[in-house]
Design a protein around this motif. Structure first.
Motif, PDB file in Angstrom:
ATOM      1  N   GLY A   1       0.847  -1.183   0.000  1.00 43.93           N
ATOM      2  CA  GLY A   1       0.000   0.000   0.000  1.00 43.93           C
ATOM      3  C   GLY A   1       0.881   1.231   0.000  1.00 43.93           C
ATOM      4  O   GLY A   1       1.826   1.310   0.787  1.00 43.93           O
ATOM      5  N   ALA A   2       0.599   2.191  -0.897  1.00 44.48           N
ATOM      6  CA  ALA A   2       1.520   3.328  -1.010  1.00 44.48           C
ATOM      7  C   ALA A   2       0.837   4.546  -1.612  1.00 44.48           C
ATOM      8  O   ALA A   2      -0.078   4.430  -2.430  1.00 44.48           O
ATOM      9  CB  ALA A   2       2.734   2.952  -1.874  1.00 44.48           C
ATOM     10  N   ASP A   3       1.332   5.726  -1.190  1.00 46.28           N
ATOM     11  CA  ASP A   3       1.103   6.979  -1.907  1.00 46.28           C
ATOM     12  C   ASP A   3       2.267   7.085  -2.881  1.00 46.28           C
ATOM     13  O   ASP A   3       3.394   7.364  -2.484  1.00 46.28           O
ATOM     14  CB  ASP A   3       1.085   8.144  -0.918  1.00 46.28           C
ATOM     15  CG  ASP A   3       1.102   9.510  -1.602  1.00 46.28           C
ATOM     16  OD1 ASP A   3       1.098   9.565  -2.838  1.00 46.28           O
ATOM     17  OD2 ASP A   3       1.145  10.520  -0.880  1.00 46.28           O
ATOM     18  N   MET A   4       2.006   6.856  -4.179  1.00 45.31           N
ATOM     19  CA  MET A   4       3.095   6.757  -5.151  1.00 45.31           C
ATOM     20  C   MET A   4       3.339   8.056  -5.908  1.00 45.31           C
ATOM     21  O   MET A   4       4.254   8.125  -6.731  1.00 45.31           O
ATOM     22  CB  MET A   4       2.832   5.607  -6.121  1.00 45.31           C
ATOM     23  CG  MET A   4       2.788   4.262  -5.419  1.00 45.31           C
ATOM     24  SD  MET A   4       3.253   2.851  -6.423  1.00 45.31           S
ATOM     25  CE  MET A   4       2.074   2.919  -7.741  1.00 45.31           C
ATOM     26  N   ASN A   5       2.499   9.080  -5.687  1.00 40.84           N
ATOM     27  CA  ASN A   5       2.724  10.378  -6.338  1.00 40.84           C
ATOM     28  C   ASN A   5       2.886  10.254  -7.850  1.00 40.84           C
ATOM     29  O   ASN A   5       3.654  10.989  -8.464  1.00 40.84           O
ATOM     30  CB  ASN A   5       3.940  11.067  -5.719  1.00 40.84           C
ATOM     31  CG  ASN A   5       3.612  11.694  -4.390  1.00 40.84           C
ATOM     32  OD1 ASN A   5       2.588  12.351  -4.241  1.00 40.84           O
ATOM     33  ND2 ASN A   5       4.466  11.477  -3.402  1.00 40.84           N
ATOM     34  N   GLU A   6       2.132   9.321  -8.423  1.00 38.77           N
ATOM     35  CA  GLU A   6       2.185   9.110  -9.874  1.00 38.77           C
ATOM     36  C   GLU A   6       0.908   8.406 -10.309  1.00 38.77           C
ATOM     37  O   GLU A   6       0.446   7.483  -9.630  1.00 38.77           O
ATOM     38  CB  GLU A   6       3.405   8.252 -10.230  1.00 38.77           C
ATOM     39  CG  GLU A   6       3.615   8.064 -11.727  1.00 38.77           C
ATOM     40  CD  GLU A   6       4.868   7.236 -12.020  1.00 38.77           C
ATOM     41  OE1 GLU A   6       5.881   7.448 -11.321  1.00 38.77           O
ATOM     42  OE2 GLU A   6       4.820   6.379 -12.915  1.00 38.77           O
ATOM     43  N   PRO A   7       0.316   8.827 -11.448  1.00 41.72           N
ATOM     44  CA  PRO A   7      -0.897   8.157 -11.927  1.00 41.72           C
ATOM     45  C   PRO A   7      -0.600   6.748 -12.431  1.00 41.72           C
ATOM     46  O   PRO A   7       0.542   6.309 -12.491  1.00 41.72           O
ATOM     47  CB  PRO A   7      -1.376   9.056 -13.076  1.00 41.72           C
ATOM     48  CG  PRO A   7      -0.596  10.317 -12.964  1.00 41.72           C
ATOM     49  CD  PRO A   7       0.690   9.972 -12.292  1.00 41.72           C
ATOM     50  N   SER A   8      -1.670   6.084 -12.840  1.00 44.68           N
ATOM     51  CA  SER A   8      -1.551   4.702 -13.302  1.00 44.68           C
ATOM     52  C   SER A   8      -1.539   4.611 -14.818  1.00 44.68           C
ATOM     53  O   SER A   8      -2.232   5.373 -15.510  1.00 44.68           O
ATOM     54  CB  SER A   8      -2.711   3.869 -12.753  1.00 44.68           C
ATOM     55  OG  SER A   8      -2.749   2.595 -13.359  1.00 44.68           O
ATOM     56  N   VAL A   9      -0.799   3.648 -15.325  1.00 48.68           N
ATOM     57  CA  VAL A   9      -0.807   3.343 -16.753  1.00 48.68           C
ATOM     58  C   VAL A   9      -2.213   2.941 -17.204  1.00 48.68           C
ATOM     59  O   VAL A   9      -2.566   3.082 -18.381  1.00 48.68           O
ATOM     60  CB  VAL A   9       0.203   2.215 -17.055  1.00 48.68           C
ATOM     61  CG1 VAL A   9      -0.179   0.923 -16.337  1.00 48.68           C
ATOM     62  CG2 VAL A   9       0.325   1.966 -18.556  1.00 48.68           C
ATOM     63  N   LEU A  10      -3.045   2.474 -16.267  1.00 54.64           N
ATOM     64  CA  LEU A  10      -4.403   2.046 -16.595  1.00 54.64           C
ATOM     65  C   LEU A  10      -5.398   3.196 -16.610  1.00 54.64           C
ATOM     66  O   LEU A  10      -6.559   2.999 -16.969  1.00 54.64           O
ATOM     67  CB  LEU A  10      -4.867   0.986 -15.584  1.00 54.64           C
ATOM     68  CG  LEU A  10      -4.001  -0.270 -15.481  1.00 54.64           C
ATOM     69  CD1 LEU A  10      -4.532  -1.195 -14.397  1.00 54.64           C
ATOM     70  CD2 LEU A  10      -3.947  -0.994 -16.820  1.00 54.64           C
ATOM     71  N   ASP A  11      -4.942   4.405 -16.236  1.00 56.43           N
ATOM     72  CA  ASP A  11      -5.858   5.539 -16.104  1.00 56.43           C
ATOM     73  C   ASP A  11      -5.699   6.582 -17.208  1.00 56.43           C
ATOM     74  O   ASP A  11      -6.678   7.216 -17.604  1.00 56.43           O
ATOM     75  CB  ASP A  11      -5.671   6.220 -14.748  1.00 56.43           C
ATOM     76  CG  ASP A  11      -6.087   5.327 -13.591  1.00 56.43           C
ATOM     77  OD1 ASP A  11      -6.587   4.220 -13.843  1.00 56.43           O
ATOM     78  OD2 ASP A  11      -5.902   5.730 -12.432  1.00 56.43           O
ATOM     79  N   TRP A  12      -4.479   6.805 -17.694  1.00 56.51           N
ATOM     80  CA  TRP A  12      -4.237   7.808 -18.741  1.00 56.51           C
ATOM     81  C   TRP A  12      -4.270   7.091 -20.093  1.00 56.51           C
ATOM     82  O   TRP A  12      -3.235   6.848 -20.717  1.00 56.51           O
ATOM     83  CB  TRP A  12      -2.919   8.524 -18.506  1.00 56.51           C
ATOM     84  CG  TRP A  12      -3.015   9.584 -17.441  1.00 56.51           C
ATOM     85  CD1 TRP A  12      -3.455   9.424 -16.164  1.00 56.51           C
ATOM     86  CD2 TRP A  12      -2.668  10.965 -17.565  1.00 56.51           C
ATOM     87  NE1 TRP A  12      -3.418  10.612 -15.483  1.00 56.51           N
ATOM     88  CE2 TRP A  12      -2.930  11.581 -16.317  1.00 56.51           C
ATOM     89  CE3 TRP A  12      -2.170  11.738 -18.598  1.00 56.51           C
ATOM     90  CZ2 TRP A  12      -2.707  12.931 -16.086  1.00 56.51           C
ATOM     91  CZ3 TRP A  12      -1.934  13.085 -18.375  1.00 56.51           C
ATOM     92  CH2 TRP A  12      -2.201  13.673 -17.134  1.00 56.51           C
ATOM     93  N   THR A  13      -5.491   6.769 -20.538  1.00 64.31           N
ATOM     94  CA  THR A  13      -5.695   5.965 -21.740  1.00 64.31           C
ATOM     95  C   THR A  13      -6.359   6.801 -22.829  1.00 64.31           C
ATOM     96  O   THR A  13      -6.647   7.985 -22.638  1.00 64.31           O
ATOM     97  CB  THR A  13      -6.573   4.755 -21.399  1.00 64.31           C
ATOM     98  OG1 THR A  13      -7.877   5.243 -21.005  1.00 64.31           O
ATOM     99  CG2 THR A  13      -5.985   3.942 -20.260  1.00 64.31           C
ATOM    100  N   GLU A  14      -6.626   6.170 -23.956  1.00 67.22           N
ATOM    101  CA  GLU A  14      -7.333   6.852 -25.048  1.00 67.22           C
ATOM    102  C   GLU A  14      -8.695   7.350 -24.585  1.00 67.22           C
ATOM    103  O   GLU A  14      -9.158   8.406 -25.007  1.00 67.22           O
ATOM    104  CB  GLU A  14      -7.504   5.898 -26.238  1.00 67.22           C
ATOM    105  CG  GLU A  14      -6.210   5.512 -26.941  1.00 67.22           C
ATOM    106  CD  GLU A  14      -5.668   6.633 -27.831  1.00 67.22           C
ATOM    107  OE1 GLU A  14      -6.356   7.661 -27.967  1.00 67.22           O
ATOM    108  OE2 GLU A  14      -4.558   6.465 -28.365  1.00 67.22           O
TER     109      GLU A  14
END
Length: 715
Positions: free
Chosen positions: A331-344
């Protein structure tokens, strides 16, 4: 994200402005007080003692050949490899070439640091560059490995529920009540420092913390602990081995580098990208001249954060733990979005400005075999964006929550990841915290109806949290489960007429004796909400659709099974009275002298039926109904029938009449009189009457005209 906003990156900036000014004054005055200028010694710090009691004070002597008024010294945990914001403890300015300062062994909020190994960092000019190498020291007691508590009593032969929560506590130490309300068993906290220990004590849980940002709190015993030290994190991955029944979990808490926040670049804001080779405009957190949409540039700035490398170190350590037979959860605050979220599908949402970004840190975790617990349940980032930052935190001004006040900065940057394992089953995930977000410097309602649980306890973090529920079934649990047999599966079918308004019944077919059934009715293969009984009344909106039923079978000692019936097409309901005799004409109009097809249904089998055309009846013949009560025949309309509206009459043996309207048109070449009558019902018979009357009238008028003419001539 959630180290503090730039205005409070280190609270000492504003809180100790006077101290900085005083130190600058000391630099100006000290040469006048000295008999002769001192030559600065080599840079370094010396501690009066390398062992300090819990709650004690550390005496730090410093010297440097690079003096400034804002050089400073700070305490860091041994586990934090590099100086960083949000992971340091007590600090003080160290102005001038030499001097001595007193540092309390406490965190930034004044809470005593736990026993363990630490170091003093001597840092340059209000920044994070080292003036000299760090100096280690120990707070009395050495590294703390808490004796594991007993934890809750569990039966390892039964499945065990485990609720996992991830939450950036924003430095707060009063979240125990809220976490109790949420119902957490294993908790990952960030920006915690001493809050980890404080919250764990209030909950009566075990915990592991180095005093840095990330900590692990557990209802179940922590039997071993450590740190995966790596750049790109704020203190490394805090690692705790948690004993749940007969199963051990390697639980990793992390808070990754908050600078190099490359997700701001497409939104037109700098993300404090400090590494050389990037535009100077990207340093700090100010608004840019224009959004940055060059994906390779964005990803390069993100890579410089060290976050992807930290993810790689985590997956490597997790692989080792899995080899040792442990489950792994992070579990983490990763300060970065997900590859699964910034999509077409989201490229033109939330100020992404057309950018489709394969964010590297989550890509590394995915490629390392880990599963994103939120996206495993909610794969669509449009219907379930899962935003965790910035949250619409009550009783906190928006200026403290928004870092990009003219942008839509919402993102999902808080995560729970786990490695798939036969002993671990994910049963659900939800967001916890306020329902609203911060958008363009203002409070905003959520953009979807995704589940967000808001505790009654006041929310105090600028992040929302994440809660994922698991079931653990370890070796004893799996051994206790008998080998299950295979059910004999029947062939379901639908009994009854599939007509709108009718009730149909699911027939399961032949199954293993004693099987308990469940039902789900389907329209075109999709489940019909609420249609879970053995019987189903067909609503009007299913007309024309394919109706089927899925039957589920369960029986103790057997593997559950399902089977689906063949589909039937739903027909529309017949009009009221459709069981009564009815007549259908082949055409609604017919030419006098022409043929007309007549069909009928609903009559008694073998009934002798007479056919008439009215108003004045004209017999058209007769017909006999079939065994099914139907008939079809063709009749000739007499040429003498006048044009106009008529009625076709079928006369039953008992005198009952069934009618149908028909319009007769004049035969080709017939006189104009054939069309007389307009819309009025034409009469059959007596056709000569009206033309004769009109002829007589015309004759009288002609005669009257001749008489008038003669009188005029005589006069």
């Amino acid at each position: 994200m959630s180290s503090s906003p730039p205005r409070a990156v280190r609270p000492r900036r504003s809180a100790h402005l006077l101290a900085a000014l005083a130190a600058a004054g000391a630099l100006l005055v000290s040469p006048l007080l000295a008999a002769s200028p001192a030559v600065a010694a080599a840079s370094g710090v010396t501690l009066a003692s390398s062992d300090v009691a819990v709650g004690g004070t550390l005496s730090v002597a410093y010297s440097t050949d690079r003096p400034t008024a804002t050089n400073w010294v700070a305490i860091y945990p041994e586990s934090t490899p590099e100086p960083c914001d949000a992971c340091g403890m007590a600090w003080a300015y160290a102005p001038g070439a030499t001097g001595t300062v007193q540092l309390p062994t406490s965190d930034r909020t004044g809470n005593p640091l736990p026993a363990g190994n630490y170091r003093v960092e001597y840092l340059y000019n209000d920044g994070y560059s080292r003036v000299s190498e760090p100096t280690p020291f120990t707070i009395a007691g050495g590294p703390v490995v808490e004796e594991p508590g007993e934890g809750p009593e569990v039966d390892p032969t039964k499945p065990i529920d485990l609720s996992v929560v991830q939450l950036n506590v924003w430095g707060k130490t009063t979240d125990a009540t809220m976490l109790t309300e949420i119902g957490a068993d294993l908790i990952f906290v960030e920006e915690a420092q001493s809050a980890t220990a404080a919250v764990a004590r209030d909950l009566g849980f075990d915990y592991h913390s180095t005093g840095g940002s990330a900590g692990v709190i557990s209802r179940y015993p922590i039997v071993d602990a450590g740190v995966v030290a790596v750049p790109g994190t704020q203190g490394g991955w805090t690692k705790a081995i948690v004993q749940v029944g007969d199963t051990q979990i390697a639980a990793y808490g992390g808070h990754l580098e908050y600078r190099y926040y490359a997700t701001y670049l497409p939104r037109g804001y700098a993300g404090d990208v400090l590494a050389p080779g990037f535009p100077a405009e990207w340093r700090g957190w100010n608004k840019l001249a224009a959004p940055v949409t060059d994906v390779p540039q964005i990803l390069a700035a993100n890579e410089a954060s060290g976050r992807p490398a930290a993810a790689a170190a985590l997956t490597a350590d997790m692989a080792t733990e899995r080899t040792a037979g442990r489950l792994t959860i992070m579990g983490a605050d990763m300060n970065e979005p997900s590859v699964l979220d910034w999509t077409e599908t989201t490229a033109n949402l939330y100020d992404h400005n057309g950018v489709v970004a394969p964010w590297k840190t989550t890509s590394v975790l995915r490629d390392g075999g880990l599963v994103d617990a939120y996206r495993a349940v909610y794969p669509d980032p449009v219907t379930h964006p899962g935003f965790t930052w910035p949250a619409d935190t009550p009783n906190v001004s928006v200026s403290q929550l928004a870092w990009a006040p003219e942008a839509d900065e919402r993102d999902r940057i808080d995560y729970i990841f786990f490695a798939p394992d036969d002993r671990l089953t994910l049963t659900g995930t939800r967001i916890v915290g306020p329902k609203g977000d911060i958008v363009r410097g203002a409070r905003a309602l959520p953009v979807s109806d995704e589940e967000i649980f808001t505790p009654q306890t006041l929310w105090t973090s600028d992040h929302k949290g994440l809660q994922s529920d698991f079931v653990i079934c370890g070796e004893a649990c799996q051994a206790a489960e008998p080998e299950l047999g295979e059910l004999v599966v029947g062939t379901p079918s639908i009994t009854g007429t599939a007509t709108v308004g009718a009730e149909v019944t699911a027939a399961p077919g032949e199954w293993t004796e004693g099987t308990t059934f469940s039902f789900q009715w389907l329209a075109d293969g999709e489940a019909i909400e609420g249609a879970t009984s053995a019987t189903f009344s067909i609503p009007a909106d299913l007309a024309g659709r394919a109706l089927s039923v899925r039957v589920g079978g369960t029986l103790e000692g057997y593997v559950p099974a399902e089977a689906t019936s063949a589909a039937v097409t739903v027909t529309a309901a017949e009009e009221p009275g459709s069981d009564a005799p009815a007549v259908v004409l082949g055409s609604s109009t017919v030419v006098a002298g022409g043929s007309l097809k007549i069909s009928g249904a609903g009559f008694a089998a073998g009934a002798q039926l007479k056919l008439d055309l009215r108003s004045t009846p004209v017999a058209l013949g007769s017909v006999t109904a079939s065994d099914a009560g139907a008939f079809s025949t063709t009749v000739t309309i007499p040429v003498s029938v006048p044009a106009g509206a008529h009625t076709l009459v079928v006369i039953l043996p008992d005198g009952t009449e069934v009618t149908a309207a028909v319009t007769v048109t004049a035969a080709p070449g017939a006189g104009a009189g054939a069309d007389a009558g307009g819309d009025a019902l034409a009469q059959t018979g007596g056709e000569i009457l009206m033309p004769a009357v009109w002829a007589a009238v015309l004759a009288l008028m002609f005669g009257a005209g001749l008489m008038v003419r003669r009188r005029v001539r005589r006069s």
